[in-house]
Motif scaffolding. Sequence first.
Motif, PDB file in Angstrom:
ATOM      1  N   GLU A  31      17.435  -2.843 -13.551  1.00 18.68           N
ATOM      2  CA  GLU A  31      16.493  -3.253 -12.511  1.00 18.68           C
ATOM      3  C   GLU A  31      15.602  -2.071 -12.125  1.00 18.68           C
ATOM      4  OE1 GLU A  31      18.781  -6.771 -10.076  1.00 18.68           O
ATOM      5  OE2 GLU A  31      19.283  -4.705  -9.557  1.00 18.68           O
ATOM      6  N   HIS A  32      14.325  -2.348 -11.989  1.00 17.21           N
ATOM      7  CA  HIS A  32      13.349  -1.358 -11.541  1.00 17.21           C
ATOM      8  C   HIS A  32      12.496  -2.042 -10.468  1.00 17.21           C
ATOM      9  CE1 HIS A  32      14.493   1.156 -14.959  1.00 17.21           C
ATOM     10  NE2 HIS A  32      14.432   0.053 -15.697  1.00 17.21           N
ATOM     11  N   ILE A  33      12.966  -1.969  -9.236  1.00 13.39           N
ATOM     12  CA  ILE A  33      12.401  -2.770  -8.153  1.00 13.39           C
ATOM     13  C   ILE A  33      11.691  -1.876  -7.150  1.00 13.39           C
ATOM     14  CG2 ILE A  33      12.974  -4.320  -6.245  1.00 13.39           C
ATOM     15  CD1 ILE A  33      15.422  -5.222  -7.907  1.00 13.39           C
ATOM     16  N   GLU A  34      10.459  -2.241  -6.847  1.00 11.30           N
ATOM     17  CA  GLU A  34       9.695  -1.547  -5.811  1.00 11.30           C
ATOM     18  C   GLU A  34       9.890  -2.299  -4.495  1.00 11.30           C
ATOM     19  OE1 GLU A  34       5.044  -0.433  -4.696  1.00 11.30           O
ATOM     20  OE2 GLU A  34       5.523  -1.437  -6.584  1.00 11.30           O
ATOM     21  N   VAL A  35      10.222  -1.566  -3.439  1.00  5.61           N
ATOM     22  CA  VAL A  35      10.449  -2.166  -2.132  1.00  5.61           C
ATOM     23  C   VAL A  35       9.155  -2.109  -1.325  1.00  5.61           C
ATOM     24  CG1 VAL A  35      11.847  -2.124  -0.035  1.00  5.61           C
ATOM     25  CG2 VAL A  35      12.857  -1.434  -2.221  1.00  5.61           C
ATOM     26  N   LEU A  36       8.763  -3.259  -0.774  1.00  4.81           N
ATOM     27  CA  LEU A  36       7.531  -3.363   0.006  1.00  4.81           C
ATOM     28  C   LEU A  36       7.861  -3.779   1.433  1.00  4.81           C
ATOM     29  CD1 LEU A  36       5.457  -5.524  -2.528  1.00  4.81           C
ATOM     30  CD2 LEU A  36       5.565  -3.029  -2.434  1.00  4.81           C
ATOM     31  N   GLU A  37       7.362  -3.050   2.402  1.00  2.00           N
ATOM     32  CA  GLU A  37       7.454  -3.463   3.808  1.00  2.00           C
ATOM     33  C   GLU A  37       6.043  -3.862   4.234  1.00  2.00           C
ATOM     34  OE1 GLU A  37       9.807  -2.126   7.852  1.00  2.00           O
ATOM     35  OE2 GLU A  37       9.110  -0.577   6.462  1.00  2.00           O
ATOM     36  N   VAL A  38       5.866  -5.152   4.489  1.00  7.14           N
ATOM     37  CA  VAL A  38       4.526  -5.726   4.621  1.00  7.14           C
ATOM     38  C   VAL A  38       4.380  -6.393   5.985  1.00  7.14           C
ATOM     39  CG1 VAL A  38       2.897  -7.381   3.602  1.00  7.14           C
ATOM     40  CG2 VAL A  38       4.525  -6.165   2.135  1.00  7.14           C
ATOM     41  N   PRO A  39       3.250  -6.193   6.681  1.00  5.25           N
ATOM     42  CA  PRO A  39       3.013  -6.985   7.892  1.00  5.25           C
ATOM     43  C   PRO A  39       3.086  -8.476   7.564  1.00  5.25           C
ATOM     44  CG  PRO A  39       1.425  -5.198   7.731  1.00  5.25           C
ATOM     45  CD  PRO A  39       2.166  -5.221   6.431  1.00  5.25           C
ATOM     46  N   PHE A  40       3.715  -9.238   8.445  1.00  6.08           N
ATOM     47  CA  PHE A  40       3.916 -10.662   8.177  1.00  6.08           C
ATOM     48  C   PHE A  40       2.595 -11.382   7.945  1.00  6.08           C
ATOM     49  CE2 PHE A  40       4.885 -15.027   9.971  1.00  6.08           C
ATOM     50  CZ  PHE A  40       5.544 -15.472   8.842  1.00  6.08           C
ATOM     51  N   ALA A  41       1.581 -11.073   8.752  1.00  7.66           N
ATOM     52  CA  ALA A  41       0.278 -11.718   8.577  1.00  7.66           C
ATOM     53  C   ALA A  41      -0.293 -11.422   7.201  1.00  7.66           C
ATOM     54  CB  ALA A  41      -0.690 -11.264   9.667  1.00  7.66           C
ATOM     55  N   ARG A  42      -0.091 -10.197   6.724  1.00  8.29           N
ATOM     56  CA  ARG A  42      -0.567  -9.825   5.394  1.00  8.29           C
ATOM     57  C   ARG A  42       0.176 -10.610   4.317  1.00  8.29           C
ATOM     58  NH1 ARG A  42      -3.473  -9.243   1.194  1.00  8.29           N
ATOM     59  NH2 ARG A  42      -2.838  -7.642  -0.290  1.00  8.29           N
ATOM     60  N   GLY A  71       6.929  -6.754  13.395  1.00  9.46           N
ATOM     61  CA  GLY A  71       6.071  -7.766  12.786  1.00  9.46           C
ATOM     62  C   GLY A  71       5.956  -7.622  11.285  1.00  9.46           C
ATOM     63  N   THR A  72       7.041  -7.159  10.635  1.00 13.26           N
ATOM     64  CA  THR A  72       7.006  -6.913   9.197  1.00 13.26           C
ATOM     65  C   THR A  72       8.089  -7.696   8.473  1.00 13.26           C
ATOM     66  OG1 THR A  72       8.414  -4.964   9.510  1.00 13.26           O
ATOM     67  CG2 THR A  72       6.026  -4.601   9.435  1.00 13.26           C
ATOM     68  N   VAL A  73       7.897  -7.849   7.160  1.00 12.08           N
ATOM     69  CA  VAL A  73       8.897  -8.445   6.284  1.00 12.08           C
ATOM     70  C   VAL A  73       9.114  -7.505   5.102  1.00 12.08           C
ATOM     71  CG1 VAL A  73       8.402 -10.832   6.927  1.00 12.08           C
ATOM     72  CG2 VAL A  73       7.149  -9.786   5.040  1.00 12.08           C
ATOM     73  N   VAL A  74      10.283  -7.601   4.489  1.00 14.62           N
ATOM     74  CA  VAL A  74      10.593  -6.789   3.316  1.00 14.62           C
ATOM     75  C   VAL A  74      10.502  -7.669   2.070  1.00 14.62           C
ATOM     76  CG1 VAL A  74      12.368  -5.452   2.109  1.00 14.62           C
ATOM     77  CG2 VAL A  74      12.056  -5.176   4.576  1.00 14.62           C
ATOM     78  N   LEU A  75       9.655  -7.251   1.131  1.00  9.26           N
ATOM     79  CA  LEU A  75       9.497  -7.944  -0.139  1.00  9.26           C
ATOM     80  C   LEU A  75       9.766  -6.955  -1.269  1.00  9.26           C
ATOM     81  CD1 LEU A  75       6.187  -9.876   0.676  1.00  9.26           C
ATOM     82  CD2 LEU A  75       8.534 -10.727   0.860  1.00  9.26           C
TER      83      LEU A  75
END
Length: 315
Positions: free
Chosen positions: A153-164, A58-62
Amino acid sequence: MNPRVKVVRTEVLSDNWYVLRKVTFDYQRADGSWQTQAREAYDRGNGAAILLYDREAGTVVLTRQFRLPTYVNGNPDGMLVEVCAGLLDQESPEDCIRREAQEETGFRVDRVVKVGEAYMSPGSVTEILHFFTAEYSKEMRVDAGGGVDHEQEHIEVLEVPFARALDMIDAREIKDAKTILLLRHAEREGLLAPPRSLHIMVAGPYRSGTGDDPEKIAANLRAMSKAALAVYRRGHLPAVGEWYALPLLNAAGAWTPGDALYQEIFDPAAFRLLDRCDAILRIGGPSAGADEIVKAGRAKNKRIFTEISEIPELS
């Protein structure tokens, strides 16, 4: 070309990073008169963006990174939360977004699904952006991501619950257009909803290639029924247009292929059935009728499968 537009002059104003051009052109108005106009267009090439999602978790990567244009236009720290994206640089959109996904997020995805393309700022920027989604799992992570050094590039990877992630749109924590579009697409299409059984229409040759030989027609019907059984065994509810049309034709009285009763019932029954189905499985060889069903299905945003193995298998 548009006959109402005549380009008079093109000037390059800057090519320091990408290319900024000033185009002077004559435009024919609705009353037939011509008016000279000048516009600037920024050409940075075309791009691609992708939403990575894990249905089971139930997560997405941003990603989060500094974006100077937002910093000089009201974004206090210049940081922006986005989906993974990048410029094509002579690659196909599919190859580009696979590469960008690994460089930025560390996930290697092979199967990407294109969901559309759009001009993102047509008043001033030439770019067409190609939109994709792809499923990922933790096993697909091959490195930490974060971008590449030579592109600064200086990119932070976020794994976020989809609802969030959806809440972040409402809270204005996500203000990037491509990210909002892909997240809302995932919400509308139920990409992260638990898998459900689909109602799948099997479409293939019935009379095509048979010369109306009853044995060959019966063989085609058996092939569709066999495919329907395979659909059922993958956890879905199959349907074949002939299962509806043939009993109705028999109830209507004596008929032969192509006669008035056939025209009244056979194809219309299939198209009515299509409205009740989620997807189409196209099987077999040439068939004008099956191709028309697929064409109509695409117009109605039905999922189209061409192999049994493409259909998700439910427990």
